[in-house]
Enzyme design. Structure first.
Site, PDB file in Angstrom:
ATOM      1  N   SER A   1       6.798  -1.848  -9.603  1.00 39.79           N
ATOM      2  CA  SER A   1       5.864  -0.717  -9.654  1.00 39.79           C
ATOM      3  C   SER A   1       5.178  -0.630 -11.003  1.00 39.79           C
ATOM      4  O   SER A   1       3.975  -0.368 -11.087  1.00 39.79           O
ATOM      5  CB  SER A   1       6.595   0.603  -9.380  1.00 39.79           C
ATOM      6  OG  SER A   1       7.124   0.622  -8.076  1.00 39.79           O
TER       7      SER A   1
ATOM      8  N   CYS B   1      -8.827   0.558  -5.381  1.00 39.40           N
ATOM      9  CA  CYS B   1      -7.666   0.298  -6.250  1.00 39.40           C
ATOM     10  C   CYS B   1      -6.396   0.239  -5.407  1.00 39.40           C
ATOM     11  O   CYS B   1      -5.536  -0.622  -5.608  1.00 39.40           O
ATOM     12  CB  CYS B   1      -7.509   1.380  -7.308  1.00 39.40           C
ATOM     13  SG  CYS B   1      -8.940   1.595  -8.359  1.00 39.40           S
ATOM     14  N   LEU B   2      -6.295   1.193  -4.482  1.00 40.31           N
ATOM     15  CA  LEU B   2      -5.093   1.243  -3.643  1.00 40.31           C
ATOM     16  C   LEU B   2      -4.966  -0.020  -2.806  1.00 40.31           C
ATOM     17  O   LEU B   2      -3.855  -0.506  -2.580  1.00 40.31           O
ATOM     18  CB  LEU B   2      -5.122   2.480  -2.740  1.00 40.31           C
ATOM     19  CG  LEU B   2      -5.082   3.832  -3.459  1.00 40.31           C
ATOM     20  CD1 LEU B   2      -4.988   4.964  -2.450  1.00 40.31           C
ATOM     21  CD2 LEU B   2      -3.923   3.913  -4.441  1.00 40.31           C
TER      22      LEU B   2
ATOM     23  N   ARG C   1      -1.632  -2.068  -2.770  1.00 39.44           N
ATOM     24  CA  ARG C   1      -0.946  -2.283  -1.490  1.00 39.44           C
ATOM     25  C   ARG C   1      -0.749  -3.758  -1.215  1.00 39.44           C
ATOM     26  O   ARG C   1       0.257  -4.178  -0.646  1.00 39.44           O
ATOM     27  CB  ARG C   1      -1.773  -1.652  -0.352  1.00 39.44           C
ATOM     28  CG  ARG C   1      -1.793  -0.151  -0.406  1.00 39.44           C
ATOM     29  CD  ARG C   1      -2.908   0.424   0.448  1.00 39.44           C
ATOM     30  NE  ARG C   1      -2.886   1.885   0.385  1.00 39.44           N
ATOM     31  CZ  ARG C   1      -3.825   2.660   0.909  1.00 39.44           C
ATOM     32  NH1 ARG C   1      -4.879   2.120   1.527  1.00 39.44           N
ATOM     33  NH2 ARG C   1      -3.723   3.971   0.822  1.00 39.44           N
TER      34      ARG C   1
ATOM     35  N   GLU D   1       1.462   4.732  -1.921  1.00 30.15           N
ATOM     36  CA  GLU D   1       0.347   3.807  -1.655  1.00 30.15           C
ATOM     37  C   GLU D   1      -0.047   3.816  -0.181  1.00 30.15           C
ATOM     38  O   GLU D   1      -0.247   2.778   0.437  1.00 30.15           O
ATOM     39  CB  GLU D   1       0.726   2.386  -2.082  1.00 30.15           C
ATOM     40  CG  GLU D   1       1.071   2.249  -3.534  1.00 30.15           C
ATOM     41  CD  GLU D   1      -0.134   2.441  -4.433  1.00 30.15           C
ATOM     42  OE1 GLU D   1      -1.260   2.300  -3.940  1.00 30.15           O
ATOM     43  OE2 GLU D   1       0.075   2.738  -5.618  1.00 30.15           O
TER      44      GLU D   1
ATOM     45  N   ILE E   1       3.211  10.257 -10.593  1.00 31.25           N
ATOM     46  CA  ILE E   1       2.454   9.282 -11.375  1.00 31.25           C
ATOM     47  C   ILE E   1       3.414   8.312 -12.071  1.00 31.25           C
ATOM     48  O   ILE E   1       4.085   8.665 -13.046  1.00 31.25           O
ATOM     49  CB  ILE E   1       1.545   9.977 -12.418  1.00 31.25           C
ATOM     50  CG1 ILE E   1       0.696  11.070 -11.742  1.00 31.25           C
ATOM     51  CG2 ILE E   1       0.689   8.947 -13.148  1.00 31.25           C
ATOM     52  CD1 ILE E   1      -0.176  10.601 -10.584  1.00 31.25           C
ATOM     53  N   THR E   2       3.433   7.074 -11.570  1.00 31.13           N
ATOM     54  CA  THR E   2       4.265   6.023 -12.182  1.00 31.13           C
ATOM     55  C   THR E   2       3.723   5.711 -13.573  1.00 31.13           C
ATOM     56  O   THR E   2       2.508   5.621 -13.750  1.00 31.13           O
ATOM     57  CB  THR E   2       4.259   4.769 -11.295  1.00 31.13           C
ATOM     58  OG1 THR E   2       4.819   5.097 -10.038  1.00 31.13           O
ATOM     59  CG2 THR E   2       5.077   3.636 -11.925  1.00 31.13           C
TER      60      THR E   2
ATOM     61  N   THR F   1       1.311   6.232   3.090  1.00 33.55           N
ATOM     62  CA  THR F   1       2.598   6.242   3.792  1.00 33.55           C
ATOM     63  C   THR F   1       2.521   5.300   4.987  1.00 33.55           C
ATOM     64  O   THR F   1       1.434   4.917   5.438  1.00 33.55           O
ATOM     65  CB  THR F   1       2.920   7.660   4.320  1.00 33.55           C
ATOM     66  OG1 THR F   1       1.947   7.975   5.328  1.00 33.55           O
ATOM     67  CG2 THR F   1       2.867   8.705   3.218  1.00 33.55           C
TER      68      THR F   1
END
Lengths: 394, 249
Positions: A97, A249-250, A254, A374, A169-170, A376
């Protein structure tokens, strides 16, 4: 304890990889074995991200590894990038992550949407690991529906003022820079959502650790608070054009997850198989019992399917033809597969399976987050449903 | 200073090897091959030396078949400037290997030639000193650290109970043990750059092997453990067995 991890390759998937791709995978595998495995159990118990790993992660070139060399990145293809994610998550989803966020959610948007100045300023430092980044899109009440966000960016004479809260927020607390998404128009205006590159020492920006997690314990998960955060015009990423930009971005992140969870699944399978042939109960190893053989056969089958899925997705991405829906399918299928395998591996391990000395339960707990973040599992089902029927269910 | 490192491709030391049907070799199927770990130390030593001085090239040299290209690529990935593959069969005859390498090295005339102290597969420790002998060069074996001075190399050797320091005039041959040479990881850029570095292939000048493997055997299976009793009552029996059967006391 299981012997040295040497990957799972029942279908000679290695034969579909180039020599460089294999060498990259093997190098990261070796690094994870030497550096991550000895400390990850303890870091997990201590609920800390092992920051001591960052310099070597960066030095080897793992951050933003598929971005171009001119900004200090390794310029790898997407299959090699995916293999790196796989090996990192073989160690822990928290380590993967960290790399995913830095590469796919911070470096990628700056590269894709940032000004030349933003790229020159941030990308080399982010690649070198001397600056850490986080990505602020999700809000307490806007997770699966990011387009509804209520964080606002109001134009001033010489810049912008941001207000709002970002959640889950990672890297949030350790970040030096945040890629933040905010509504510049009316709430709900999908075209009004723009991205900003925000140094975390800007006045009005604070981050607090998310307390009470039971998953991703070796990861920094935080809440970001933006209270009258004044930014110059140059903080805006000029090429961001609405909700589509963060969704792009996702898609990148993903893609990495679809590969990463293969590593977690492989780690669990490797542990379960080793345990099955060594653990003696009744009159012989439990691996001789049909029930465990079915478990192991299912795991191997699912991993092999997942490998081929991820690899073809990577080839499509390298060819430039990959669609976001294809990424949804792979993220959904592979994460679900990994969740199943981790749970079954933990069960095969019996009482030992609840201990941190073994890895399956840590992966099992982590993967519940990966299942949820990212996009569900359910949202990816709906994305595919929309692709199939033309009717949006969300 | 230019340095040549001689490498060998060996089965990964973590791999469980199987004896092939012939009974005289291992079955390569499913076995992962790697650069011999001692050769990794030699590579590391060479890279540190040229990095510190900022000059000279590191050449990786091996004798083997085309599968050894992969081993040379990994040497290029961690930093060697170029590589040479001598096409020829590697046998148990260390002298045949040494002659093939020496004939190549004689042409290149590099001041420092490094080997791993031994190959992780056959453990013979022959080829380095033999190459030195064939080339008429001084040789230090089992070197854990070394330093170049003007025209000489000062080596620390690990010997029983301590360290021995020796000085050799250049050109010289050194075989390296782990010591301070913890090998680096290849960087991803290094792996990509390896493809673009020169890897030259030549036919080896190799004589027929005069040593042949007659037979390989697995080590005897370890006997199962035995429980001699429980609690303090078991101690006399345990002591008796340790003394009479295991000869441990």
């Amino acid at each position: 304890m299981a012997g040295k991890f040497q990957g799972i390759d029942f279908y000679d998937v290695d034969g579909l990889l180039s020599e460089e791709e294999r060498m990259i995978r093997d190098t990261i595998r070796e690094w994870v074995e030497d550096r991550v495995m000895p400390l990850i159990g303890e870091a997990y118990i201590e609920r800390r991200f092992p920051t001591e790993l960052i310099p070597e992660i960066a030095e080897m070139g793992m951050l933003g590894a598929n971005l171009p060399e001119e900004y200090g990145c390794a310029g790898l293809n997407n299959v090699a990038y995916g293999l790196i994610m796989q090996e990192l998550e073989r160690g822990d989803s928290g380590i993967r992550s960290f790399a995913s966020v830095q590469g796919a959610l911070v470096m990628y948007p700056i590269h894709a949407f940032g000004s030349e100045e933003q790229k020159r300023e941030w990308l080399p430092q982010l690649a070198a690991g001397t600056k850490i980044g986080c990505f602020g899109l999700t809000e307490p009440d806007y997770g699966s529906n990011p387009a509804g966000m209520i964080t606002t960016a109001k134009k001033t004479d010489d810049g912008w003022v941001l207000n709002g809260t970002k959640m889950w927020i990672t890297n949030g607390s350790m970040a030096d820079v945040a890629v933040l998404w905010a509504q510049t128009g009316e709430i709900g205006d999908t075209k009004g959502i723009r991205g900003f590159v925000v140094p975390t020492d800007t006045e009005g920006f604070t981050a607090t650790d998310q307390k009470g997690k039971l998953s991703l314990l070796a990861s920094d998960t935080s809440e970001l608070h933006l209270q009258d955060v004044h930014l110059p015009d140059s903080a805006l990423m000029p090429e961001t054009t609405g909700i589509r930009s963060p969704l792009m971005c996702l898609t990148q992140a993903r893609y990495g997850i679809a590969w990463g969870v293969l590593g977690a699944a492989m780690a669990c399978f490797h542990e379960a198989r080793s345990y099955a042939v060594e653990r003696v109960m009744f009159d012989g190893p439990i691996g001789g019992k049909q029930i465990q053989q079915v478990r192991l056969a299912d795991m191997l089958t699912q991993i092999t399917q997942g490998q081929l899925l991820a690899l073809q997705l990577g080839r499509l991405k390298d060819a430039g033809t990959m669609t976001a829906q294809q990424v949804s399918l792979a993220k959904r299928a592979n994460v679900n597969m990994a969740c199943d395998i981790a749970r079954e591996a933990r069960r095969l391990l019996g009482a030992n399976g609840i201990l941190v000395e073994y890895h399956s339960m840590r992966h099992m707990a982590n993967l519940e987050s990966v299942y949820t973040y990212e996009g569900t599992h359910d949202i990816h089902s709906l994305i595919l449903g929309q692709a199939l029927t033309g009717i949006a269910a969300f | 200073m230019n340095i040549t490192v001689c490498l060998k491709r060996v089965p990964d030391t973590e791999t469980r090897v199987r004896i092939s049907d012939s009974g005289t070799s291992i079955d390569p199927g499913g076995v992962k091959f790697v650069m011999s770990p001692y050769d990794e130390f030699a590579m590391e030593a060479a890279l540190r030396m040229t990095e510190a001085s900022g000059e000279g090239e590191v050449v990786a040299l091996t004798l083997g078949d085309t599968t050894s290209q992969e081993t040379l690529r990994s040497a290029l990935a961690i930093g060697a400037d170029r590589a040479v593959l001598l096409n020829g069969e590697v046998t148990m005859d260390g002298l045949a290997t040494a002659r093939a390498l020496a004939s190549e090295l004689g042409e290149a005339d590099v001041p420092l030639i490094l080997f791993g102290m031994k190959a992780a597969d056959d453990d013979q420790q022959q080829v380095g000193p033999m190459v030195a002998t064939l080339m008429g060069r001084p040789c230090a074996t089992g070197v854990s650290s070394f330093e170049l001075t003007d025209g000489t190399v000062v080596c620390d050797r690990e010997v029983e109970g301590g360290t021995e320091r020796v000085e050799l005039p250049l050109p010289a041959v050194i075989t390296v043990t782990k010591g301070e040479f913890e090998p680096r990881y290849a960087s991803l850029k290094g792996i990509m750059a390896a493809k673009r570095k020169p890897l030259e292939e030549k036919e080896a000048q190799i004589s027929p092997a005069r040593i042949t493997v007659e037979k390989l055997e697995y080590p005897p299976a370890r006997a199962e453990g035995r429980i001699v009793g429980e609690g303090p009552d078991a101690v006399p029996e345990l002591v008796r067995l340790l003394r009479e059967e295991a000869n441990a006391l």
